[in-house]
Design a protein around this motif. Structure first.
Motif, PDB file in Angstrom:
ATOM      1  N   UNK A 132       0.820  -1.209   0.000  1.00  8.34           N
ATOM      2  CA  UNK A 132       0.000   0.000   0.000  1.00  8.34           C
ATOM      3  C   UNK A 132       0.855   1.262   0.000  1.00  8.34           C
ATOM      4  N   UNK A 133       0.250   2.338  -0.490  1.00 11.34           N
ATOM      5  CA  UNK A 133       0.846   3.664  -0.392  1.00 11.34           C
ATOM      6  C   UNK A 133       0.287   4.313   0.869  1.00 11.34           C
ATOM      7  N   UNK A 134       1.177   4.799   1.728  1.00 12.31           N
ATOM      8  CA  UNK A 134       0.795   5.506   2.935  1.00 12.31           C
ATOM      9  C   UNK A 134       1.267   6.950   2.829  1.00 12.31           C
ATOM     10  N   UNK A 135       0.693   7.817   3.649  1.00 12.12           N
ATOM     11  CA  UNK A 135       1.050   9.234   3.635  1.00 12.12           C
ATOM     12  C   UNK A 135       1.817   9.554   4.913  1.00 12.12           C
ATOM     13  N   UNK A 136       3.061  10.010   4.739  1.00 12.70           N
ATOM     14  CA  UNK A 136       3.879  10.435   5.873  1.00 12.70           C
ATOM     15  C   UNK A 136       3.733  11.932   6.063  1.00 12.70           C
ATOM     16  N   UNK A 137       3.600  12.347   7.303  1.00 10.93           N
ATOM     17  CA  UNK A 137       3.583  13.766   7.632  1.00 10.93           C
ATOM     18  C   UNK A 137       4.986  14.122   8.091  1.00 10.93           C
ATOM     19  N   UNK A 138       5.578  15.162   7.495  1.00 18.64           N
ATOM     20  CA  UNK A 138       6.947  15.555   7.810  1.00 18.64           C
ATOM     21  C   UNK A 138       6.975  16.920   8.486  1.00 18.64           C
ATOM     22  N   UNK A 139       8.131  17.253   8.999  1.00 16.19           N
ATOM     23  CA  UNK A 139       8.334  18.613   9.499  1.00 16.19           C
ATOM     24  C   UNK A 139       8.192  19.569   8.319  1.00 16.19           C
ATOM     25  N   UNK A 140       7.781  20.810   8.574  1.00 12.18           N
ATOM     26  CA  UNK A 140       7.664  21.771   7.472  1.00 12.18           C
ATOM     27  C   UNK A 140       8.991  21.955   6.734  1.00 12.18           C
ATOM     28  N   UNK A 141       8.919  21.982   5.415  1.00  9.47           N
ATOM     29  CA  UNK A 141      10.061  22.191   4.515  1.00  9.47           C
ATOM     30  C   UNK A 141      11.067  21.030   4.509  1.00  9.47           C
ATOM     31  N   UNK A 142      10.692  19.856   5.007  1.00  9.02           N
ATOM     32  CA  UNK A 142      11.572  18.686   5.052  1.00  9.02           C
ATOM     33  C   UNK A 142      11.182  17.629   4.032  1.00  9.02           C
ATOM     34  N   UNK A 143      10.199  17.897   3.192  1.00  9.77           N
ATOM     35  CA  UNK A 143       9.667  16.868   2.293  1.00  9.77           C
ATOM     36  C   UNK A 143      10.741  16.260   1.392  1.00  9.77           C
ATOM     37  N   UNK A 144      11.530  17.102   0.729  1.00 15.09           N
ATOM     38  CA  UNK A 144      12.530  16.600  -0.210  1.00 15.09           C
ATOM     39  C   UNK A 144      13.650  15.859   0.512  1.00 15.09           C
ATOM     40  N   UNK A 145      14.049  16.349   1.685  1.00 12.81           N
ATOM     41  CA  UNK A 145      15.100  15.669   2.460  1.00 12.81           C
ATOM     42  C   UNK A 145      14.632  14.295   2.919  1.00 12.81           C
ATOM     43  N   UNK A 146      13.406  14.225   3.402  1.00 11.75           N
ATOM     44  CA  UNK A 146      12.853  12.944   3.856  1.00 11.75           C
ATOM     45  C   UNK A 146      12.755  11.965   2.680  1.00 11.75           C
ATOM     46  N   UNK A 147      12.277  12.436   1.541  1.00  9.93           N
ATOM     47  CA  UNK A 147      12.156  11.567   0.363  1.00  9.93           C
ATOM     48  C   UNK A 147      13.520  11.038  -0.069  1.00  9.93           C
ATOM     49  N   UNK A 148      14.526  11.886  -0.012  1.00 12.97           N
ATOM     50  CA  UNK A 148      15.883  11.461  -0.390  1.00 12.97           C
ATOM     51  C   UNK A 148      16.407  10.390   0.568  1.00 12.97           C
ATOM     52  N   UNK A 149      16.202  10.575   1.860  1.00  9.56           N
ATOM     53  CA  UNK A 149      16.661   9.595   2.862  1.00  9.56           C
ATOM     54  C   UNK A 149      15.887   8.278   2.732  1.00  9.56           C
ATOM     55  N   UNK A 150      14.583   8.359   2.456  1.00 14.17           N
ATOM     56  CA  UNK A 150      13.790   7.139   2.256  1.00 14.17           C
ATOM     57  C   UNK A 150      14.319   6.341   1.067  1.00 14.17           C
ATOM     58  N   UNK A 151      14.635   7.040  -0.002  1.00 11.04           N
ATOM     59  CA  UNK A 151      15.171   6.391  -1.195  1.00 11.04           C
ATOM     60  C   UNK A 151      16.509   5.731  -0.886  1.00 11.04           C
ATOM     61  N   UNK A 152      17.358   6.412  -0.111  1.00 10.87           N
ATOM     62  CA  UNK A 152      18.647   5.837   0.272  1.00 10.87           C
ATOM     63  C   UNK A 152      18.474   4.572   1.108  1.00 10.87           C
ATOM     64  N   UNK A 153      17.392   4.504   1.887  1.00 13.13           N
ATOM     65  CA  UNK A 153      17.105   3.309   2.695  1.00 13.13           C
ATOM     66  C   UNK A 153      16.490   2.189   1.858  1.00 13.13           C
ATOM     67  N   UNK A 154      16.156   2.473   0.603  1.00 15.89           N
ATOM     68  CA  UNK A 154      15.550   1.468  -0.261  1.00 15.89           C
ATOM     69  C   UNK A 154      14.035   1.417  -0.169  1.00 15.89           C
ATOM     70  N   UNK A 155      13.438   2.449   0.414  1.00 18.82           N
ATOM     71  CA  UNK A 155      11.982   2.514   0.539  1.00 18.82           C
ATOM     72  C   UNK A 155      11.429   3.267  -0.661  1.00 18.82           C
ATOM     73  N   UNK A 156      10.413   2.712  -1.298  1.00 21.63           N
ATOM     74  CA  UNK A 156       9.779   3.368  -2.440  1.00 21.63           C
ATOM     75  C   UNK A 156       8.962   4.540  -1.910  1.00 21.63           C
TER      76      UNK A 156
END
Length: 154
Positions: free
Chosen positions: A2-26
């Protein structure tokens, strides 16, 4: 999965997405280009389509692994359960953002409380309830996605 929605700190969306990708998470953080103006210059920047949201695709049993990443606050919940976004909705967002023809939105005689169906753009074929009408914008509630959409018009 499933696709889930993560809530991030303000202005952290791109950083979080980059770290998730580095962890191998789609993951998917939809971005749009905007021109930002400072006192001395203008610059074209990519900003998230949804502030403080990143979509992740994973098995339910692996959901807690995302909390290892700085900037992740929590999952978005809908009716007491983690919000699940359908594959078709993610695909629709992706294709709409890749499209070159941006449709103007023009609506006549809309009243607060009206239920409408969006005909174009990233949220085409979505039902919405009109929450607010002003001379410059509409505020719409997209119940199926659990979000509020503000549409500016000229």
């Amino acid at each position: 999965m499933n696709w889930y929605v993560l809530y991030t700190k303000p202005k952290w969306e791109k950083k979080v997405a980059e770290k998730l990708t580095q962890m191998g998470i789609v993951c998917y953080c939809p971005l749009i280009s905007q021109i930002k103006q400072w006192s001395d210059r203008k610059k074209k920047v990519e900003v998230p389509l949804f502030n403080s949201y990143v979509f992740v695709q994973m098995a339910d049993s692996d959901r807690n692994s995302v909390f290892q990443i700085a900037g992740v606050v929590r999952y978005l919940f809908w009716l007491g359960k983690p919000a699940i976004v359908r594959d078709e909705e993610i695909d629709k967002i992706k294709t709409s953002l890749q499209s070159d023809n941006i449709a103007d939105i023009s609506v006549t005689s809309i009243q607060v409380g009206d239920k409408i169906k969006l005909e174009s753009g990233a949220f085409s074929n979505q039902s919405a309830i009109v929450k607010e009408v002003s001379k410059n914008y509409y505020v719409l509630v997209l119940e199926s996605l659990g979000c509020v959409l503000k549409i500016k018009y000229k």
